[in-house]
Write an enzyme that holds these catalytic residues in place. Sequence first.
Site, PDB file in Angstrom:
ATOM      1  N   GLY A  87       0.763  -1.118   0.085  1.00 27.59           N
ATOM      2  CA  GLY A  87       0.066  -0.003   0.044  1.00 27.59           C
ATOM      3  C   GLY A  87       0.871   1.205   0.002  1.00 27.59           C
ATOM      4  O   GLY A  87       2.067   1.206   0.462  1.00 27.59           O
ATOM      5  N   CYS A 139       5.093  -5.870   1.758  1.00 31.90           N
ATOM      6  CA  CYS A 139       5.643  -4.647   1.828  1.00 31.90           C
ATOM      7  C   CYS A 139       5.022  -3.708   2.859  1.00 31.90           C
ATOM      8  O   CYS A 139       5.287  -4.071   3.958  1.00 31.90           O
ATOM      9  CB  CYS A 139       5.039  -3.877   0.502  1.00 31.90           C
ATOM     10  SG  CYS A 139       5.941  -2.436   0.111  1.00 31.90           S
ATOM     11  N   TYR A 140       3.770  -2.955   2.513  1.00 33.78           N
ATOM     12  CA  TYR A 140       3.295  -2.250   3.830  1.00 33.78           C
ATOM     13  C   TYR A 140       2.676  -3.130   4.911  1.00 33.78           C
ATOM     14  O   TYR A 140       2.753  -3.166   5.886  1.00 33.78           O
ATOM     15  CB  TYR A 140       1.836  -1.341   3.216  1.00 33.78           C
ATOM     16  CG  TYR A 140       1.111  -0.734   4.308  1.00 33.78           C
ATOM     17  CD1 TYR A 140       1.495   0.513   4.773  1.00 33.78           C
ATOM     18  CD2 TYR A 140      -0.037  -1.242   4.770  1.00 33.78           C
ATOM     19  CE1 TYR A 140       0.649   1.179   5.662  1.00 33.78           C
ATOM     20  CE2 TYR A 140      -0.741  -0.665   5.860  1.00 33.78           C
ATOM     21  CZ  TYR A 140      -0.449   0.402   6.237  1.00 33.78           C
ATOM     22  OH  TYR A 140      -1.060   1.202   7.264  1.00 33.78           O
ATOM     23  N   HIS A 196       8.038  -7.244  -3.611  1.00 32.96           N
ATOM     24  CA  HIS A 196       6.987  -7.779  -4.208  1.00 32.96           C
ATOM     25  C   HIS A 196       6.977  -9.174  -4.798  1.00 32.96           C
ATOM     26  O   HIS A 196       7.575  -8.989  -5.991  1.00 32.96           O
ATOM     27  CB  HIS A 196       6.410  -6.526  -5.078  1.00 32.96           C
ATOM     28  CG  HIS A 196       5.776  -5.510  -4.387  1.00 32.96           C
ATOM     29  ND1 HIS A 196       4.465  -5.444  -3.949  1.00 32.96           N
ATOM     30  CD2 HIS A 196       6.478  -4.589  -4.052  1.00 32.96           C
ATOM     31  CE1 HIS A 196       4.261  -4.049  -3.231  1.00 32.96           C
ATOM     32  NE2 HIS A 196       5.659  -3.543  -3.189  1.00 32.96           N
ATOM     33  N   GLU A 247       4.793 -10.806  -5.906  1.00 30.68           N
ATOM     34  CA  GLU A 247       3.818 -11.048  -7.112  1.00 30.68           C
ATOM     35  C   GLU A 247       4.154 -10.480  -8.436  1.00 30.68           C
ATOM     36  O   GLU A 247       3.470 -10.743  -9.346  1.00 30.68           O
ATOM     37  CB  GLU A 247       2.482 -10.769  -6.425  1.00 30.68           C
ATOM     38  CG  GLU A 247       2.188  -8.957  -6.497  1.00 30.68           C
ATOM     39  CD  GLU A 247       2.821  -8.464  -5.225  1.00 30.68           C
ATOM     40  OE1 GLU A 247       3.978  -8.996  -4.703  1.00 30.68           O
ATOM     41  OE2 GLU A 247       2.517  -7.322  -4.803  1.00 30.68           O
ATOM     42  N   ASP A 301     -10.323  -8.856 -25.700  1.00 30.61           N
ATOM     43  CA  ASP A 301     -11.191  -9.019 -24.721  1.00 30.61           C
ATOM     44  C   ASP A 301     -12.665  -8.614 -25.431  1.00 30.61           C
ATOM     45  O   ASP A 301     -13.660  -9.555 -25.107  1.00 30.61           O
ATOM     46  CB  ASP A 301     -11.127  -7.825 -23.613  1.00 30.61           C
ATOM     47  CG  ASP A 301      -9.624  -7.837 -23.303  1.00 30.61           C
ATOM     48  OD1 ASP A 301      -9.136  -8.800 -23.113  1.00 30.61           O
ATOM     49  OD2 ASP A 301      -9.152  -6.638 -22.883  1.00 30.61           O
ATOM     50  N   LYS A 335      -6.247 -11.046 -18.278  1.00 24.06           N
ATOM     51  CA  LYS A 335      -5.814 -11.520 -19.515  1.00 24.06           C
ATOM     52  C   LYS A 335      -5.492 -12.760 -20.059  1.00 24.06           C
ATOM     53  O   LYS A 335      -5.926 -13.399 -20.975  1.00 24.06           O
ATOM     54  CB  LYS A 335      -4.430 -10.659 -20.046  1.00 24.06           C
ATOM     55  CG  LYS A 335      -4.412 -10.157 -21.249  1.00 24.06           C
ATOM     56  CD  LYS A 335      -5.233  -8.837 -21.770  1.00 24.06           C
ATOM     57  CE  LYS A 335      -5.189  -8.633 -23.119  1.00 24.06           C
ATOM     58  NZ  LYS A 335      -5.959  -7.497 -23.234  1.00 24.06           N
TER      59      LYS A 335
END
Length: 515
Positions: A56, A83-84, A172, A174, A235, A371
Amino acid sequence: MNNPFQILIVDLGSQYTEVIRRSLRYLGFHSVILPPSKSLKWAEVYKPKGIILSGGSASVYEIDAPKIPKELLSFGVPVLGICYGMQWLAYINNKSTVHKVPEGKSYGPVEVSLRKSKLFVNLSSQINAWSSHGDSVKKAPTGFKIIATSKGGKVIEAMENTKEKLYAVQFHPEVEQTEDENIILNNFVKKICACKQDYFKKDAIKTICKEIGENTKNILGDKGVAIIGVSGGVDSTTLAAILTPVLGKQLKAFLVDTGGMRKGEIEKVKSIAKKAKINLEVISKYKNKFIENVGKSINAEEKRKNFREVYGEVFKEVAKFYGATHMIQGTLATDLIESGSTGKSALIKTHHNVDLKLGLKEIMPFADFFKFEVRDIARSFGLGELVSGRQPFPGPGLYLRVVGVPVTTELLEIVREADDEVRKILEKHNLYNKISQTIVALLGTKTVGVKGDGRVYGYSLVVRTVETADFMTVKGFYLPPIVCEEITNTLVKHPKIVRVLYDWTTKPPATTEFE
Ligand code: XMP
């Protein structure tokens, strides 16, 4: 109570919160994202097997910083703070353990030395990770063991308290810029939380298509009429392909020729639509209006808003013409995150088709999807070409690729031709399909050149090639020098082009598009 989500992700305002969910789904696990205020109640009812605290942008010391309910941290299931989330775990145990990063914000790649932990199984002892934080943990609180540091040991990059089942990483895990990015999340959910895979692609595709069709039909009833703008991108085209057999004449699909399309785009989209059995109408009469309106400003956000204004107007007229009651959008989870429509994440760019406020009821069947999932559906509809043969292209198209100078028909034509030349060269070298997106942009700053013994005061073109899984983060796709040379020599043939530059900056900080 029956819980379809094994992992609870608490959204603390990070741009990457949805990326965590996407990564978990990619690994085969369902998860749910909730704000801190709703997370405890949900956890008490649904009993997740693990909790992830997202990153965050706030500092734990800010008055209105997101606060995580204490009970959630002693809930009895493993917690991973990112992180946060890590800073909060430290702060809540000892308020003086978090400090501002002494060198200012730490932003970018960081080399991390890993120690032994269940979190790091199958990783080497040194990895490159992505950091993006203003505060950091200066001292591990009592009960916590440091399990990773930045090279040289300055920053605590990860810590754990196995007794309390609390784990935390400062970087991070991710995002794609972190080496082997999915391994840490996989270790957490599989080895630490003992989750079982519950998201299977094949079943998921069938269920997704069936549910989307049924839900949309239910919303429309027998009398509703829905319009859908088909751009030829994966999409909107895939969505129209799913809905056409279910909705029949209740669905009106159309393509807006904005004047900012790639060379040959309209014909290509028509042929793809035909293959997908979509009855597509092409609307071209607004082209000049788009150019005029977007050309009024060189400011990126204003251009996007000006584009959206005309885009909305076209939709309004089309809706009126068909007597539409609903509008269907192929908007994905990532579009909503970056246009600031999800949770607490910041607005990065105004997307041309989010929140158009047309007075029609909006249906966004893909709003929960990523996606890679839509690509899988496209393949299952025989639309593999959309996935492998074509790169994504933004709705405002080439308008975003004339930068720093008002858009005109002439400049659009220069980038359109250049884009086509670059594509052909990349295809010739078998590179096009390996690149997630190629951008050719014209920079408005004029520079001096010399051609045929004469002075030319002309423009520069930038070629940007990137690779990514979801466009939330990207890394540069480095072209071989020989290909760069061929591209440069081809593009400078245009009398007004003096220089060709290459841009392989990662996102963050550089977004994929220039504007
Ligand atoms: P950025 O530049 O935000 O782009 O990193 C991420 C992906 O989204 C595309 N993009 C858009 N697509 N309407 C769209 O349909 C838009 O307004 C828009 N802006 C960016 C971009 O080309 C990339 O694939």
